[in-house]
Design a protein around this motif. Structure first.
Motif, PDB file in Angstrom:
ATOM      1  N   UNK A  42      43.559  35.635  45.812  1.00 52.15           N
ATOM      2  CA  UNK A  42      42.914  35.072  44.626  1.00 52.15           C
ATOM      3  C   UNK A  42      41.574  34.454  45.005  1.00 52.15           C
ATOM      4  N   UNK A  43      40.671  34.411  44.029  1.00 59.99           N
ATOM      5  CA  UNK A  43      39.353  33.769  44.182  1.00 59.99           C
ATOM      6  C   UNK A  43      38.518  34.440  45.277  1.00 59.99           C
ATOM      7  N   UNK A  44      38.663  35.748  45.431  1.00 55.55           N
ATOM      8  CA  UNK A  44      37.816  36.512  46.335  1.00 55.55           C
ATOM      9  C   UNK A  44      37.221  37.691  45.582  1.00 55.55           C
ATOM     10  N   UNK A  45      36.109  38.209  46.104  1.00 56.43           N
ATOM     11  CA  UNK A  45      35.400  39.275  45.420  1.00 56.43           C
ATOM     12  C   UNK A  45      36.127  40.601  45.388  1.00 56.43           C
ATOM     13  N   UNK A  46      37.146  40.765  46.211  1.00 62.62           N
ATOM     14  CA  UNK A  46      37.916  42.014  46.226  1.00 62.62           C
ATOM     15  C   UNK A  46      39.239  41.901  45.479  1.00 62.62           C
ATOM     16  N   UNK A  47      39.461  40.786  44.809  1.00 58.38           N
ATOM     17  CA  UNK A  47      40.744  40.616  44.113  1.00 58.38           C
ATOM     18  C   UNK A  47      40.925  41.688  43.047  1.00 58.38           C
ATOM     19  N   UNK A  48      42.116  42.248  43.007  1.00 59.62           N
ATOM     20  CA  UNK A  48      42.483  43.237  41.994  1.00 59.62           C
ATOM     21  C   UNK A  48      44.000  43.221  41.883  1.00 59.62           C
ATOM     22  N   UNK A  49      44.548  43.972  40.940  1.00 54.33           N
ATOM     23  CA  UNK A  49      46.000  43.987  40.747  1.00 54.33           C
ATOM     24  C   UNK A  49      46.484  45.412  40.565  1.00 54.33           C
ATOM     25  N   UNK A  50      47.740  45.631  40.912  1.00 50.52           N
ATOM     26  CA  UNK A  50      48.425  46.857  40.514  1.00 50.52           C
ATOM     27  C   UNK A  50      48.798  46.675  39.046  1.00 50.52           C
ATOM     28  N   UNK A  51      48.217  47.493  38.188  1.00 47.36           N
ATOM     29  CA  UNK A  51      48.317  47.271  36.748  1.00 47.36           C
ATOM     30  C   UNK A  51      49.695  47.570  36.164  1.00 47.36           C
ATOM     31  N   UNK A  52      50.609  48.123  36.961  1.00 50.59           N
ATOM     32  CA  UNK A  52      51.985  48.256  36.485  1.00 50.59           C
ATOM     33  C   UNK A  52      52.602  46.885  36.198  1.00 50.59           C
ATOM     34  N   UNK A  53      52.055  45.853  36.823  1.00 45.37           N
ATOM     35  CA  UNK A  53      52.594  44.498  36.637  1.00 45.37           C
ATOM     36  C   UNK A  53      52.444  44.006  35.207  1.00 45.37           C
ATOM     37  N   UNK A  54      51.459  44.520  34.493  1.00 46.41           N
ATOM     38  CA  UNK A  54      51.232  44.059  33.117  1.00 46.41           C
ATOM     39  C   UNK A  54      52.468  44.312  32.266  1.00 46.41           C
ATOM     40  N   UNK A  55      53.027  45.502  32.355  1.00 46.38           N
ATOM     41  CA  UNK A  55      54.210  45.836  31.550  1.00 46.38           C
ATOM     42  C   UNK A  55      55.400  44.973  31.936  1.00 46.38           C
ATOM     43  N   UNK A  56      55.561  44.698  33.228  1.00 53.98           N
ATOM     44  CA  UNK A  56      56.679  43.858  33.662  1.00 53.98           C
ATOM     45  C   UNK A  56      56.604  42.486  33.009  1.00 53.98           C
ATOM     46  N   UNK A  57      55.425  41.874  33.036  1.00 56.68           N
ATOM     47  CA  UNK A  57      55.280  40.529  32.473  1.00 56.68           C
ATOM     48  C   UNK A  57      55.418  40.533  30.955  1.00 56.68           C
ATOM     49  N   UNK A  58      54.860  41.550  30.306  1.00 62.04           N
ATOM     50  CA  UNK A  58      54.951  41.620  28.839  1.00 62.04           C
ATOM     51  C   UNK A  58      56.410  41.749  28.402  1.00 62.04           C
ATOM     52  N   UNK A  59      57.160  42.597  29.076  1.00 61.91           N
ATOM     53  CA  UNK A  59      58.578  42.763  28.738  1.00 61.91           C
ATOM     54  C   UNK A  59      59.353  41.471  28.982  1.00 61.91           C
ATOM     55  N   UNK A  60      59.021  40.777  30.058  1.00 63.93           N
ATOM     56  CA  UNK A  60      59.726  39.535  30.364  1.00 63.93           C
ATOM     57  C   UNK A  60      59.456  38.473  29.309  1.00 63.93           C
ATOM     58  N   UNK A  61      58.211  38.335  28.895  1.00 58.71           N
ATOM     59  CA  UNK A  61      57.896  37.372  27.837  1.00 58.71           C
ATOM     60  C   UNK A  61      58.623  37.729  26.539  1.00 58.71           C
ATOM     61  N   UNK A  62      58.555  38.998  26.154  1.00 57.31           N
ATOM     62  CA  UNK A  62      59.184  39.418  24.902  1.00 57.31           C
ATOM     63  C   UNK A  62      60.692  39.181  24.942  1.00 57.31           C
ATOM     64  N   UNK A  63      61.326  39.532  26.044  1.00 55.64           N
ATOM     65  CA  UNK A  63      62.772  39.339  26.167  1.00 55.64           C
ATOM     66  C   UNK A  63      63.136  37.864  26.169  1.00 55.64           C
ATOM     67  N   UNK A  64      62.327  37.037  26.806  1.00 59.08           N
ATOM     68  CA  UNK A  64      62.609  35.605  26.860  1.00 59.08           C
ATOM     69  C   UNK A  64      62.540  34.979  25.475  1.00 59.08           C
TER      70      UNK A  64
END
Length: 427
Positions: free
Chosen positions: A395-417
Motif C-alpha cells: 500500500x501507498x507505493x507507486x506500483x500498488x495494484x490489485x487482482x480484480x477478482x477480489x472485487x466480486x468476493x467483497x461485494x458478495x460478502x457485503x450483500x450476504x452479510x
C-alpha cells in the motif's frame, strides 16, 4: 397402518420438508453467485475508471458525481453530502422497514499524492495522484454490493426484506471524511455498519477478521522550535532550532519506550523536518511533523505526558521555545464481535469456509472508520487482493495494484452479510 410405521413415515416427511425449506431459504446464495458472474466485468470497468481519475482528499467532487450516477441507475434515493463530496444511498425493499435502522456499508473514495508507476492501460491520468490505498476498489465494492442486493430484490430472490445504506465518504486519508459524513447525517437511523480495506499481504479469496481492536489510535503531531538564528560560523551567538529539533527527536524516541509499559504498544514516527534556507545560516525556526500511534487510552495519555516533558527539557538545554500541537486524530477501530461473526458466517456461505484468516494482532495503522463506531456498532475486514500476477505491491507505493477478482468476493460478502443481518430467525 402400524403406528410405529406411521410415526416413522411422518418423521421422514418432516425431515424432507425441513430440507426443502432450508434449500429455499439458501437459494439466495446461489442467486448472489450467479449475479456476480454476470456483473463482474462491469465492476472491473468501474474500478479502472476510478483508478484512471483519482482525486485527492478534499477534492472528490467528480468522483462523487460518477458514483452518484451509478447508484441512480438502481433507482435508489441518493443524498450528496456538503461541498458535493461523498454520498449516501438507501435500499429499503419493503414498507414495513421504512423506519427500521439500516445496515450500512462504507467505502472511501479519495486518492493519494503518489505518482502511478504502473505500466497498465488504466494508469492514473492525473500526474502525481493515484489510488495507492485501494479506495477505488472500496468504492467499487460498495456499488457492486448494492447492485447485487437490488438485482435480488427485483428478481424476487431476496428471502426477506432488507434496509441497506451505502456510504461513500471522502477524505479518509486526512481522517476528516468520516466526521464530514457523520455531520451530514450518514449514520442517522443506522443500526450497524461494515467496511473493508484491501490487503496485499493476503491472497484473493481470503479475508482477514479480528474481534475487538483492529487498528491503533493515531494522532498527528507538530512540534515547533523557535530560536535566534545567525551566522553558521558563530553558533555560540544563536539559539539553534535545528539543534533543538534533533535533540527533541532523539530524546523522544528514547524516552517514550522507557516510560511506557512494554505491554502497551506505542509507535512514534517523525516523517517531516522543515528548517533553514541556506547551508551557512542558522535559521530562527524549525518544525517537525509525525504520528503517534497507540493501543489503549492510558498508553496514549502517558506518551503525551512524556512528549511534553521532552519539550520542556529541550527548551532548557537549547534556549529555544518548544511547542507541541496535536493535529487531526482518529481513535482505534474496535470491531463488534457479533458483526465479526456475521461476516465470518456470511463468508462461509458465499466464499468458502476456509476464506477467513483470523488476525492475531491489531494493526498500528489507523482508519477513520473508527469515528462511525462511536455512534453505532460495526466491523471492518481485510480483503485479500494478492493474485499470482498482481496485487502484492505494498500500500501507498507507486506500483500498488490489485487482482480484480477480489472485487466480486467483497461485494458478495457485503450483500450476504446484509441479508443475514435481517434474517428474522437470526439470534
Amino acid at each position: 397402518m402400524d403406528g410405529r410405521l406411521r410415526t416413522r413415515r411422518q418423521g421422514f416427511v418432516r425431515i424432507i420438508m425441513a430440507d426443502l425449506l432450508s434449500a429455499d431459504r439458501d437459494s439466495w446464495v446461489q442467486a448472489i453467485n450467479d449475479a456476480a458472474k454476470v456483473l463482474a466485468e462491469g465492476w472491473i470497468a468501474m474500478r479502472r475508471h476510478l483508478h484512471q481519475h483519482p482525486e485527492l482528499s478534499g477534492h472528490e467532487v467528480l468522483t462523487t458525481q460518477f458514483l452518484k450516477a451509478e447508484l441512480t441507475k438502481l433507482d435508489m434515493p441518493v443524498r450528496v453530502a456538503g461541498q458535493g463530496r461523498g454520498l449516501t444511498a438507501d435500499l429499503v425493499t419493503d414498507k414495513s422497514l421504512a423506519d427500521h435502522p439500516r445496515m450500512a456499508i462504507r467505502g472511501d473514495i479519495d486518492a493519494l499524492p503518489i505518482q502511478d508507476e504502473k505500466s497498465v492501460p488504466y494508469h492514473s491520468t492525473v500526474d502525481g495522484v493515484m489510488h495507492a490505498c485501494g479506495h477505488d476498489v472500496h468504492a467499487t465494492v460498495i456499488i457492486a454490493a448494492m447492485q447485487l442486493l437490488s438485482h435480488l430484490h427485483r428478481s424476487g430472490a431476496l428471502p426477506w426484506p432488507i434496509a441497506a445504506r451505502a456510504i461513500l465518504q471522502p477524505a479518509e486519508e486526512t481522517a476528516e471524511g468520516a466526521l464530514h459524513m457523520i455531520h451530514h447525517h450518514a449514520v442517522a437511523n443506522v443500526g450497524a455498519i461494515l467496511a473493508l480495506h484491501v490487503d496485499p499481504t493476503r491472497q484473493v479469496g481470503c479475508i482477514g477478521l479480528r474481534e475487538h481492536d483492529l487498528t491503533a489510535a493515531c494522532d498527528m503531531l507538530e512540534v515547533k522550535f523557535d530560536g535566534d538564528g545567525g551566522h553558521a560560523a558563530r553558533p555560540h551567538l544563536t539559539n539553534d532550532p535545528i539543534d533543538a529539533c534533533t535533540r527533541w527527536i532523539q530524546s523522544a524516541y528514547r524516552r517514550v519506550h522507557r516510560a511506557v509499559n512494554a505491554h502497551d504498544i506505542v509507535v512514534l514516527s517523525i516523517g517531516m523536518i522543515e528548517a533553514g534556507h541556506s547551508p551557512n545560516v542558522i535559521p530562527d525556526h524549525a518544525k517537525i511533523k509525525g504520528t503517534l500511534r497507540s493501543l489503549g487510552v492510558q498508553a496514549r495519555r502517558r506518551t503525551l505526558e512524556v512528549l511534553e516533558d521532552v519539550g520542556e527539557a529541550t527548551a532548557r538545554e537549547t534556549g529555544c521555545q518548544v511547542s507541541l500541537r496535536l493535529g487531526s486524530s482518529a481513535p482505534g477501530v474496535m470491531n463488534d464481535p457479533a458483526l465479526v461473526r456475521l461476516l465470518s458466517d456470511s463468508a462461509a456461505q458465499v466464499l468458502n469456509p476456509a476464506a477467513v484468516d483470523w488476525i492475531d494482532q491489531p494493526s498500528m495503522g489507523s482508519e477513520d472508520f473508527s469515528f462511525y463506531l462511536e455512534h453505532v456498532p460495526g466491523a471492518m475486514f481485510r480483503l485479500g487482493v494478492a493474485g499470482d500476477q498482481v496485487g502484492s505491491a505494498p500500500l501507498h507505493t507507486g506500483n500498488f495494484d490489485v487482482d480484480e477478482h477480489a472485487i466480486a468476493h467483497a461485494a458478495k460478502l457485503f450483500a450476504a452479510s446484509i441479508i443475514n443481518y435481517f434474517d428474522p430467525d437470526r439470534s
